[in-house]
Design a protein around this motif. Structure first.
Motif, PDB file in Angstrom:
ATOM      1  N   LYS A   1      69.563  41.848  -1.508  1.00  0.00           N
ATOM      2  CA  LYS A   1      68.102  42.002  -1.529  1.00  0.00           C
ATOM      3  C   LYS A   1      67.407  41.086  -2.527  1.00  0.00           C
ATOM      4  O   LYS A   1      66.233  40.794  -2.368  1.00  0.00           O
ATOM      5  CB  LYS A   1      67.735  43.458  -1.789  1.00  0.00           C
ATOM      6  N   GLU A   2      68.117  40.608  -3.535  1.00  0.00           N
ATOM      7  CA  GLU A   2      67.465  39.712  -4.491  1.00  0.00           C
ATOM      8  C   GLU A   2      67.082  38.380  -3.846  1.00  0.00           C
ATOM      9  O   GLU A   2      66.237  37.654  -4.358  1.00  0.00           O
ATOM     10  CB  GLU A   2      68.336  39.471  -5.736  1.00  0.00           C
ATOM     11  N   ASN A   3      67.653  38.057  -2.685  1.00  0.00           N
ATOM     12  CA  ASN A   3      67.315  36.827  -1.966  1.00  0.00           C
ATOM     13  C   ASN A   3      66.252  37.048  -0.895  1.00  0.00           C
ATOM     14  O   ASN A   3      65.909  36.125  -0.171  1.00  0.00           O
ATOM     15  CB  ASN A   3      68.563  36.236  -1.311  1.00  0.00           C
ATOM     16  N   LEU A   4      65.759  38.276  -0.782  1.00  0.00           N
ATOM     17  CA  LEU A   4      64.849  38.629   0.296  1.00  0.00           C
ATOM     18  C   LEU A   4      63.485  39.059  -0.244  1.00  0.00           C
ATOM     19  O   LEU A   4      63.365  39.507  -1.371  1.00  0.00           O
ATOM     20  CB  LEU A   4      65.432  39.786   1.112  1.00  0.00           C
ATOM     21  N   THR A   5      62.481  38.932   0.611  1.00  0.00           N
ATOM     22  CA  THR A   5      61.128  39.371   0.292  1.00  0.00           C
ATOM     23  C   THR A   5      60.814  40.597   1.146  1.00  0.00           C
ATOM     24  O   THR A   5      60.931  40.542   2.370  1.00  0.00           O
ATOM     25  CB  THR A   5      60.110  38.258   0.606  1.00  0.00           C
ATOM     26  N   GLU A   6      60.415  41.696   0.517  1.00  0.00           N
ATOM     27  CA  GLU A   6      60.054  42.882   1.279  1.00  0.00           C
ATOM     28  C   GLU A   6      58.685  42.669   1.922  1.00  0.00           C
ATOM     29  O   GLU A   6      57.760  42.165   1.289  1.00  0.00           O
ATOM     30  CB  GLU A   6      60.029  44.122   0.394  1.00  0.00           C
ATOM     31  N   ILE A   7      58.583  43.041   3.191  1.00  0.00           N
ATOM     32  CA  ILE A   7      57.348  42.874   3.953  1.00  0.00           C
ATOM     33  C   ILE A   7      57.047  44.168   4.704  1.00  0.00           C
ATOM     34  O   ILE A   7      57.846  45.095   4.693  1.00  0.00           O
ATOM     35  CB  ILE A   7      57.455  41.680   4.945  1.00  0.00           C
ATOM     36  N   THR A   8      55.909  44.189   5.375  1.00  0.00           N
ATOM     37  CA  THR A   8      55.550  45.338   6.212  1.00  0.00           C
ATOM     38  C   THR A   8      55.703  44.946   7.681  1.00  0.00           C
ATOM     39  O   THR A   8      55.828  43.759   8.016  1.00  0.00           O
ATOM     40  CB  THR A   8      54.104  45.785   5.952  1.00  0.00           C
ATOM     41  N   LEU A   9      55.656  45.922   8.537  1.00  0.00           N
ATOM     42  CA  LEU A   9      55.791  45.677   9.971  1.00  0.00           C
ATOM     43  C   LEU A   9      54.713  44.720  10.481  1.00  0.00           C
ATOM     44  O   LEU A   9      54.959  43.922  11.386  1.00  0.00           O
ATOM     45  CB  LEU A   9      55.751  47.003  10.732  1.00  0.00           C
ATOM     46  N   SER A  10      53.545  44.765   9.893  1.00  0.00           N
ATOM     47  CA  SER A  10      52.456  43.875  10.332  1.00  0.00           C
ATOM     48  C   SER A  10      52.753  42.408  10.021  1.00  0.00           C
ATOM     49  O   SER A  10      52.106  41.523  10.581  1.00  0.00           O
ATOM     50  CB  SER A  10      51.137  44.296   9.695  1.00  0.00           C
ATOM     51  N   ASP A  11      53.745  42.130   9.163  1.00  0.00           N
ATOM     52  CA  ASP A  11      54.136  40.754   8.846  1.00  0.00           C
ATOM     53  C   ASP A  11      55.191  40.197   9.800  1.00  0.00           C
ATOM     54  O   ASP A  11      55.527  39.022   9.735  1.00  0.00           O
ATOM     55  CB  ASP A  11      54.695  40.675   7.418  1.00  0.00           C
ATOM     56  N   VAL A  12      55.716  41.041  10.666  1.00  0.00           N
ATOM     57  CA  VAL A  12      56.758  40.640  11.623  1.00  0.00           C
ATOM     58  C   VAL A  12      56.087  40.069  12.868  1.00  0.00           C
ATOM     59  O   VAL A  12      55.110  40.645  13.365  1.00  0.00           O
ATOM     60  CB  VAL A  12      57.640  41.856  11.990  1.00  0.00           C
ATOM     61  N   PRO A  13      56.588  38.938  13.398  1.00  0.00           N
ATOM     62  CA  PRO A  13      55.994  38.377  14.621  1.00  0.00           C
ATOM     63  C   PRO A  13      55.971  39.398  15.761  1.00  0.00           C
ATOM     64  O   PRO A  13      56.918  40.176  15.941  1.00  0.00           O
ATOM     65  CB  PRO A  13      56.919  37.201  14.960  1.00  0.00           C
ATOM     66  N   LYS A  14      54.898  39.369  16.516  1.00  0.00           N
ATOM     67  CA  LYS A  14      54.714  40.310  17.620  1.00  0.00           C
ATOM     68  C   LYS A  14      55.869  40.265  18.616  1.00  0.00           C
ATOM     69  O   LYS A  14      56.282  41.285  19.143  1.00  0.00           O
ATOM     70  CB  LYS A  14      53.387  40.037  18.336  1.00  0.00           C
TER      71      LYS A  14
END
Length: 81
Positions: free
Chosen positions: A58-71
């Motif tokens: 997880k230190e290499n990843l950015t947490e996002i929300t579902l709205s940030d995921v391509p449709k």
């Protein structure tokens, strides 16, 4: 569910969906293969991985929300539901 992403290159992004500490899904998304903006022909997903022992660092990843995921990815996941 937690969602993370990792930008691999200017066109490839890895999206990680963590259901719980042991069940995870990774989708490799190439924005050039998402035809939803130009036509209704859909999307091509390069790679899909499922892990039963959470293997993401997880230190290499950015947490996002579902709205940030391509449709198109949301459409695929909804289709398989």
């Amino acid at each position: 569910m937690k969602i993370h992403k990792k930008q691999h290159s200017d066109r490839i992004t890895y999206y990680y969906f963590t259901k719980n500490k042991n069940e995870c899904l990774m989708i490799e998304y190439d924005r050039r293969m998402d035809f939803g903006d130009q036509s209704t022909s859909g999307v091509s997903i390069s790679s899909l991985e499922m892990h039963y022992q959470n293997a993401w660092k997880k230190e290499n990843l950015t947490e996002i929300t579902l709205s940030d995921v391509p449709k198109s990815i949301i459409d695929i996941l909804s289709y398989l539901k």
